[in-house]
Design an enzyme around this catalytic site. Structure first.
Site, PDB file in Angstrom:
ATOM      1  CG  ASP A  53      62.619 -47.602 -80.375  1.00  0.00           C
ATOM      2  OD1 ASP A  53      63.831 -47.328 -80.335  1.00  0.00           O
ATOM      3  OD2 ASP A  53      61.861 -47.540 -79.390  1.00  0.00           O
ATOM      4  CE  LYS A 111      66.028 -43.347 -76.156  1.00  0.00           C
ATOM      5  NZ  LYS A 111      65.315 -44.598 -75.919  1.00  0.00           N
ATOM      6  CD  GLN A 144      63.479 -45.885 -73.073  1.00  0.00           C
ATOM      7  OE1 GLN A 144      63.468 -45.151 -74.055  1.00  0.00           O
ATOM      8  NE2 GLN A 144      64.506 -46.648 -72.766  1.00  0.00           N
TER       9      GLN A 144
HETATM   10  N1  GUN Z   1      65.107 -49.809 -73.814  1.00  0.00           N
HETATM   11  C1  GUN Z   1      66.394 -50.166 -73.970  1.00  0.00           C
HETATM   12  N2  GUN Z   1      66.831 -49.867 -75.214  1.00  0.00           N
HETATM   13  C2  GUN Z   1      65.787 -49.296 -75.853  1.00  0.00           C
HETATM   14  C3  GUN Z   1      65.610 -48.775 -77.155  1.00  0.00           C
HETATM   15  O1  GUN Z   1      66.517 -48.760 -78.005  1.00  0.00           O
HETATM   16  N3  GUN Z   1      64.376 -48.284 -77.438  1.00  0.00           N
HETATM   17  C4  GUN Z   1      63.365 -48.297 -76.526  1.00  0.00           C
HETATM   18  N4  GUN Z   1      62.186 -47.825 -76.895  1.00  0.00           N
HETATM   19  N5  GUN Z   1      63.492 -48.780 -75.310  1.00  0.00           N
HETATM   20  C5  GUN Z   1      64.698 -49.274 -74.977  1.00  0.00           C
END
Ligand code: GUN
Length: 317
Positions: free
Chosen positions: A121, A54, A98
Protein backbone atom coordinates in the site's frame (compact mmCIF):
# COMPACT_ATOMS: atom_id res chain seq x y z
CA UNK A 1 -15.74 22.62 -24.94
CA UNK A 2 -16.79 19.01 -24.35
CA UNK A 3 -14.17 17.14 -22.36
CA UNK A 4 -12.41 14.04 -23.62
CA UNK A 5 -13.49 11.34 -21.17
CA UNK A 6 -10.36 9.46 -20.15
CA UNK A 7 -11.50 5.85 -20.40
CA UNK A 8 -9.48 4.17 -17.67
CA UNK A 9 -10.65 0.60 -18.32
CA UNK A 10 -8.19 -0.10 -21.17
CA UNK A 11 -5.38 1.50 -19.15
CA UNK A 12 -6.14 -0.71 -16.14
CA UNK A 13 -6.41 -3.78 -18.40
CA UNK A 14 -3.04 -3.01 -20.05
CA UNK A 15 -1.34 -2.71 -16.64
CA UNK A 16 -2.89 -5.99 -15.49
CA UNK A 17 -1.67 -7.67 -18.70
CA UNK A 18 1.85 -6.35 -18.06
CA UNK A 19 1.64 -7.66 -14.49
CA UNK A 20 0.44 -11.10 -15.67
CA UNK A 21 3.36 -11.27 -18.13
CA UNK A 22 5.77 -10.41 -15.31
CA UNK A 23 4.36 -13.19 -13.10
CA UNK A 24 4.61 -15.65 -16.02
CA UNK A 25 8.26 -14.60 -16.48
CA UNK A 26 8.97 -15.23 -12.77
CA UNK A 27 7.37 -18.68 -12.93
CA UNK A 28 9.29 -19.56 -16.11
CA UNK A 29 12.51 -18.50 -14.34
CA UNK A 30 11.75 -21.02 -11.60
CA UNK A 31 10.60 -18.54 -8.97
CA UNK A 32 7.58 -18.91 -6.73
CA UNK A 33 4.55 -16.79 -7.65
CA UNK A 34 4.25 -13.55 -5.65
CA UNK A 35 2.02 -13.92 -2.58
CA UNK A 36 -0.28 -11.17 -1.32
CA UNK A 37 -1.92 -11.31 2.12
CA UNK A 38 -4.99 -9.09 2.46
CA UNK A 39 -6.34 -8.39 5.94
CA UNK A 40 -9.89 -7.18 6.54
CA UNK A 41 -11.48 -6.35 9.91
CA UNK A 42 -15.23 -6.06 10.44
CA UNK A 43 -18.11 -6.07 7.99
CA UNK A 44 -17.98 -2.73 6.19
CA UNK A 45 -19.70 -3.55 2.86
CA UNK A 46 -17.45 -1.25 0.79
CA UNK A 47 -14.30 -2.83 2.28
CA UNK A 48 -15.69 -6.29 1.50
CA UNK A 49 -16.14 -5.29 -2.18
CA UNK A 50 -12.67 -3.69 -2.42
CA UNK A 51 -10.96 -6.70 -0.81
CA UNK A 52 -12.97 -9.12 -2.99
CA UNK A 53 -11.70 -7.27 -6.09
CA UNK A 54 -8.10 -7.35 -4.87
CA UNK A 55 -8.24 -11.11 -4.26
CA UNK A 56 -10.04 -11.81 -7.58
CA UNK A 57 -7.62 -9.77 -9.71
CA UNK A 58 -4.60 -11.32 -7.92
CA UNK A 59 -5.82 -14.75 -8.88
CA UNK A 60 -6.56 -13.67 -12.48
CA UNK A 61 -2.97 -12.62 -13.03
CA UNK A 62 -1.26 -15.49 -11.18
CA UNK A 63 -0.50 -13.86 -7.81
CA UNK A 64 -1.22 -16.18 -4.89
CA UNK A 65 -3.58 -14.43 -2.47
CA UNK A 66 -4.62 -14.98 1.13
CA UNK A 67 -7.69 -13.28 2.56
CA UNK A 68 -7.67 -12.97 6.36
CA UNK A 69 -10.96 -11.72 7.82
CA UNK A 70 -11.35 -10.80 11.49
CA UNK A 71 -14.45 -9.87 13.50
CA UNK A 72 -14.97 -6.13 14.15
CA UNK A 73 -14.30 -6.67 17.88
CA UNK A 74 -10.77 -8.10 17.56
CA UNK A 75 -8.42 -6.49 20.09
CA UNK A 76 -5.45 -4.42 19.00
CA UNK A 77 -2.81 -6.79 20.41
CA UNK A 78 -4.17 -9.82 18.54
CA UNK A 79 -4.30 -7.97 15.22
CA UNK A 80 -0.81 -6.57 15.77
CA UNK A 81 0.57 -10.04 16.53
CA UNK A 82 -1.03 -11.35 13.34
CA UNK A 83 0.52 -8.61 11.18
CA UNK A 84 3.94 -9.10 12.80
CA UNK A 85 3.66 -12.79 11.95
CA UNK A 86 2.79 -11.99 8.30
CA UNK A 87 5.77 -9.63 8.19
CA UNK A 88 8.05 -12.44 9.36
CA UNK A 89 6.66 -15.18 7.13
CA UNK A 90 9.17 -15.83 4.31
CA UNK A 91 6.44 -16.98 1.88
CA UNK A 92 4.48 -13.68 2.05
CA UNK A 93 5.64 -10.91 -0.33
CA UNK A 94 2.94 -8.27 0.12
CA UNK A 95 0.70 -7.25 3.04
CA UNK A 96 -2.35 -5.02 2.71
CA UNK A 97 -4.51 -4.07 5.70
CA UNK A 98 -7.78 -2.68 4.39
CA UNK A 99 -8.71 0.67 5.95
CA UNK A 100 -10.61 1.97 7.83
CA UNK A 101 -10.01 -0.12 10.94
CA UNK A 102 -12.36 -0.17 13.99
CA UNK A 103 -11.86 2.48 16.68
CA UNK A 104 -10.18 0.17 19.23
CA UNK A 105 -7.33 -0.52 16.77
CA UNK A 106 -4.34 1.82 16.65
CA UNK A 107 -4.12 2.13 12.87
CA UNK A 108 -0.72 3.81 12.89
CA UNK A 109 0.87 1.06 14.99
CA UNK A 110 -0.61 -1.60 12.69
CA UNK A 111 0.68 0.10 9.53
CA UNK A 112 4.12 0.61 11.09
CA UNK A 113 4.33 -3.08 12.02
CA UNK A 114 4.26 -4.09 8.35
CA UNK A 115 7.72 -4.91 6.98
CA UNK A 116 8.39 -1.91 4.65
CA UNK A 117 9.62 -4.36 1.98
CA UNK A 118 6.13 -5.95 1.98
CA UNK A 119 4.18 -2.67 2.29
CA UNK A 120 2.32 -2.87 -1.03
CA UNK A 121 0.00 0.00 0.00
CA UNK A 122 3.02 2.29 0.45
CA UNK A 123 1.63 3.63 3.75
CA UNK A 124 4.63 2.78 6.00
CA UNK A 125 6.53 5.95 7.03
CA UNK A 126 9.73 4.53 5.50
CA UNK A 127 8.11 4.26 2.06
CA UNK A 128 6.28 7.59 2.50
CA UNK A 129 9.57 9.26 3.47
CA UNK A 130 11.47 7.72 0.57
CA UNK A 131 8.75 8.84 -1.84
CA UNK A 132 8.81 12.39 -0.47
CA UNK A 133 12.60 12.46 -0.99
CA UNK A 134 12.22 11.23 -4.59
CA UNK A 135 13.83 7.85 -3.80
CA UNK A 136 12.57 4.46 -5.06
CA UNK A 137 9.73 3.28 -2.81
CA UNK A 138 6.59 1.19 -2.76
CA UNK A 139 4.07 3.87 -3.70
CA UNK A 140 0.38 4.28 -2.75
CA UNK A 141 -1.71 2.69 -5.48
CA UNK A 142 -4.34 5.36 -6.19
CA UNK A 143 -1.95 8.28 -6.85
CA UNK A 144 0.40 5.95 -8.75
CA UNK A 145 -2.60 5.04 -10.91
CA UNK A 146 -3.31 8.74 -11.59
CA UNK A 147 0.23 9.16 -12.95
CA UNK A 148 -0.32 6.16 -15.26
CA UNK A 149 -3.60 7.67 -16.53
CA UNK A 150 -1.92 11.01 -17.28
CA UNK A 151 1.08 9.43 -19.01
CA UNK A 152 -0.85 6.86 -21.01
CA UNK A 153 -3.36 9.53 -22.11
CA UNK A 154 -0.52 11.83 -23.27
CA UNK A 155 -1.41 14.59 -20.81
CA UNK A 156 1.77 16.67 -20.31
CA UNK A 157 2.96 16.91 -16.68
CA UNK A 158 6.47 18.44 -16.80
CA UNK A 159 6.36 22.13 -15.88
CA UNK A 160 2.55 22.18 -15.65
CA UNK A 161 0.68 23.46 -12.59
CA UNK A 162 -0.99 20.56 -10.73
CA UNK A 163 -3.47 21.57 -8.02
CA UNK A 164 -4.48 18.83 -5.59
CA UNK A 165 -7.56 19.29 -3.40
CA UNK A 166 -7.10 17.02 -0.37
CA UNK A 167 -4.12 16.31 1.89
CA UNK A 168 -4.64 12.70 2.98
CA UNK A 169 -1.76 10.26 3.44
CA UNK A 170 -3.49 7.86 1.01
CA UNK A 171 -3.94 10.27 -1.91
CA UNK A 172 -3.15 13.99 -1.50
CA UNK A 173 0.38 13.89 -0.05
CA UNK A 174 1.77 11.00 -2.16
CA UNK A 175 0.05 12.51 -5.23
CA UNK A 176 2.04 15.71 -4.63
CA UNK A 177 5.32 13.78 -4.34
CA UNK A 178 4.65 11.80 -7.51
CA UNK A 179 3.71 14.90 -9.51
CA UNK A 180 6.83 16.69 -8.23
CA UNK A 181 8.90 13.69 -9.33
CA UNK A 182 7.43 14.24 -12.81
CA UNK A 183 8.52 17.91 -12.58
CA UNK A 184 5.07 19.43 -12.21
CA UNK A 185 4.61 22.59 -10.16
CA UNK A 186 2.41 21.44 -7.29
CA UNK A 187 -0.11 23.18 -5.02
CA UNK A 188 -1.93 21.26 -2.27
CA UNK A 189 -5.27 22.71 -1.12
CA UNK A 190 -7.58 21.45 1.63
CA UNK A 191 -10.67 22.24 3.67
CA UNK A 192 -9.03 25.28 5.33
CA UNK A 193 -7.70 26.83 2.11
CA UNK A 194 -8.85 30.43 1.70
CA UNK A 195 -10.42 31.19 -1.70
CA UNK A 196 -10.02 27.64 -2.98
CA UNK A 197 -11.53 28.41 -6.40
CA UNK A 198 -8.91 31.09 -7.10
CA UNK A 199 -6.22 28.42 -6.76
CA UNK A 200 -8.01 25.57 -8.54
CA UNK A 201 -8.72 27.85 -11.52
CA UNK A 202 -4.95 28.18 -12.01
CA UNK A 203 -4.52 24.43 -12.54
CA UNK A 204 -3.45 22.69 -15.70
CA UNK A 205 -4.11 19.40 -13.87
CA UNK A 206 -6.74 19.43 -11.12
CA UNK A 207 -6.88 16.40 -8.79
CA UNK A 208 -9.97 16.22 -6.57
CA UNK A 209 -9.56 13.99 -3.49
CA UNK A 210 -11.62 15.53 -0.71
CA UNK A 211 -14.47 13.04 -0.20
CA UNK A 212 -17.30 15.54 -0.77
CA UNK A 213 -19.80 14.60 -3.49
CA UNK A 214 -19.63 16.84 -6.59
CA UNK A 215 -17.92 19.59 -4.55
CA UNK A 216 -15.67 20.75 -7.42
CA UNK A 217 -17.91 22.59 -9.87
CA UNK A 218 -17.77 25.20 -12.63
CA UNK A 219 -16.55 27.86 -10.18
CA UNK A 220 -13.38 25.78 -9.57
CA UNK A 221 -12.66 24.56 -13.11
CA UNK A 222 -10.83 26.63 -15.71
CA UNK A 223 -11.41 26.01 -19.43
CA UNK A 224 -9.14 23.38 -20.94
CA UNK A 225 -7.88 21.81 -17.68
CA UNK A 226 -7.40 18.07 -17.05
CA UNK A 227 -9.66 17.06 -14.15
CA UNK A 228 -8.85 13.86 -12.25
CA UNK A 229 -11.67 12.79 -9.94
CA UNK A 230 -10.42 10.52 -7.14
CA UNK A 231 -13.62 10.73 -5.06
CA UNK A 232 -16.02 7.83 -4.52
CA UNK A 233 -19.25 8.93 -2.79
CA UNK A 234 -22.74 7.47 -2.70
CA UNK A 235 -25.87 9.40 -3.75
CA UNK A 236 -29.30 7.97 -2.92
CA UNK A 237 -31.56 10.97 -3.65
CA UNK A 238 -33.02 11.04 -7.22
CA UNK A 239 -33.35 14.85 -7.05
CA UNK A 240 -29.61 15.13 -6.39
CA UNK A 241 -29.02 12.92 -9.42
CA UNK A 242 -31.12 15.25 -11.60
CA UNK A 243 -29.11 18.28 -10.48
CA UNK A 244 -25.66 16.68 -10.61
CA UNK A 245 -25.46 14.41 -13.65
CA UNK A 246 -25.51 15.17 -17.39
CA UNK A 247 -29.02 14.56 -18.81
CA UNK A 248 -27.95 11.44 -20.73
CA UNK A 249 -26.96 9.75 -17.44
CA UNK A 250 -29.94 10.66 -15.25
CA UNK A 251 -32.22 7.74 -16.17
CA UNK A 252 -29.45 5.15 -15.75
CA UNK A 253 -28.42 6.62 -12.39
CA UNK A 254 -31.96 6.73 -10.99
CA UNK A 255 -32.41 3.10 -12.10
CA UNK A 256 -29.24 2.26 -10.14
CA UNK A 257 -30.70 3.91 -7.01
CA UNK A 258 -33.91 1.91 -7.41
CA UNK A 259 -31.94 -1.32 -7.83
CA UNK A 260 -29.10 -0.89 -5.33
CA UNK A 261 -30.18 2.00 -3.10
CA UNK A 262 -27.45 4.37 -4.33
CA UNK A 263 -25.28 5.41 -7.25
CA UNK A 264 -21.62 6.45 -7.17
CA UNK A 265 -20.47 10.01 -7.69
CA UNK A 266 -17.01 11.53 -7.47
CA UNK A 267 -15.82 14.78 -5.88
CA UNK A 268 -16.39 16.61 -9.18
CA UNK A 269 -19.63 17.83 -10.73
CA UNK A 270 -19.53 15.80 -13.96
CA UNK A 271 -21.77 18.13 -15.91
CA UNK A 272 -19.53 21.11 -15.20
CA UNK A 273 -16.32 19.16 -15.83
CA UNK A 274 -17.55 17.85 -19.17
CA UNK A 275 -18.53 21.38 -20.21
CA UNK A 276 -15.28 23.10 -19.20
CA UNK A 277 -12.41 20.62 -18.99
CA UNK A 278 -10.25 19.26 -21.82
CA UNK A 279 -9.89 15.84 -20.15
CA UNK A 280 -11.92 14.25 -17.37
CA UNK A 281 -11.88 10.93 -15.51
CA UNK A 282 -15.44 9.72 -14.80
CA UNK A 283 -16.77 8.01 -11.64
CA UNK A 284 -17.26 5.09 -11.91
CA UNK A 285 -14.96 3.97 -14.73
CA UNK A 286 -12.06 6.22 -13.76
CA UNK A 287 -9.21 6.25 -11.26
CA UNK A 288 -10.74 3.41 -9.20
CA UNK A 289 -9.99 0.96 -12.01
CA UNK A 290 -6.28 1.67 -11.69
CA UNK A 291 -5.94 1.17 -7.95
CA UNK A 292 -6.11 -2.63 -8.01
CA UNK A 293 -3.89 -2.81 -11.13
CA UNK A 294 -1.21 -0.76 -9.35
CA UNK A 295 -1.51 -3.00 -6.28
CA UNK A 296 -0.63 -5.94 -8.51
CA UNK A 297 2.44 -4.08 -9.79
CA UNK A 298 3.53 -3.25 -6.23
CA UNK A 299 3.10 -6.89 -5.16
CA UNK A 300 5.26 -8.11 -8.06
CA UNK A 301 7.84 -5.42 -7.34
CA UNK A 302 7.96 -6.44 -3.66
CA UNK A 303 8.29 -10.11 -4.63
CA UNK A 304 11.08 -9.41 -7.11
CA UNK A 305 13.00 -7.18 -4.69
CA UNK A 306 12.69 -9.82 -1.97
CA UNK A 307 14.07 -12.38 -4.42
CA UNK A 308 16.75 -9.87 -5.49
CA UNK A 309 15.88 -10.17 -9.14
CA UNK A 310 15.11 -6.58 -10.07
CA UNK A 311 16.40 -6.63 -13.61
CA UNK A 312 16.43 -4.02 -16.33
CA UNK A 313 13.37 -5.83 -17.67
CA UNK A 314 11.19 -4.96 -14.70
CA UNK A 315 12.13 -1.35 -14.13
CA UNK A 316 8.75 -0.14 -15.34
CA UNK A 317 7.21 -1.72 -12.26
N1 GUN B 1 -9.22 2.10 2.00
C1 GUN B 1 -9.48 3.01 1.04
N2 GUN B 1 -8.47 3.07 0.15
C2 GUN B 1 -7.55 2.17 0.56
C3 GUN B 1 -6.30 1.76 0.05
O1 GUN B 1 -5.80 2.24 -0.98
N3 GUN B 1 -5.64 0.81 0.77
C4 GUN B 1 -6.17 0.28 1.91
N4 GUN B 1 -5.45 -0.62 2.56
N5 GUN B 1 -7.33 0.64 2.41
C5 GUN B 1 -8.02 1.57 1.73
Amino acid sequence: MSARILDCRPIGDAIKEEAAAEVAWMLAAGMAAPTLAVVRVGDDPASAVYVGNKVRVSEEIGITSEHHHFAAGIDHGSLLAFIVDLSQRPDVDGILVQLPLPAQINEREILESIDPAKDVDGFHPLNAGRLSQGEPALTPCTPAGVIEILKRSDVPIRGRHAVIVGRSNIVGKPMASLLLKESATVTICHSQTVDLARLTRQADILVAAIGRPAFIDSTHINDGVTVIDVGINKVSDPDAVRSLFPSDQVEKRIAAIQKRGSTLIGDVNQRDAIEKAANFTPVPGGVGLLTVAMLMKNTIRAAQSRRSVLTGRSQTL
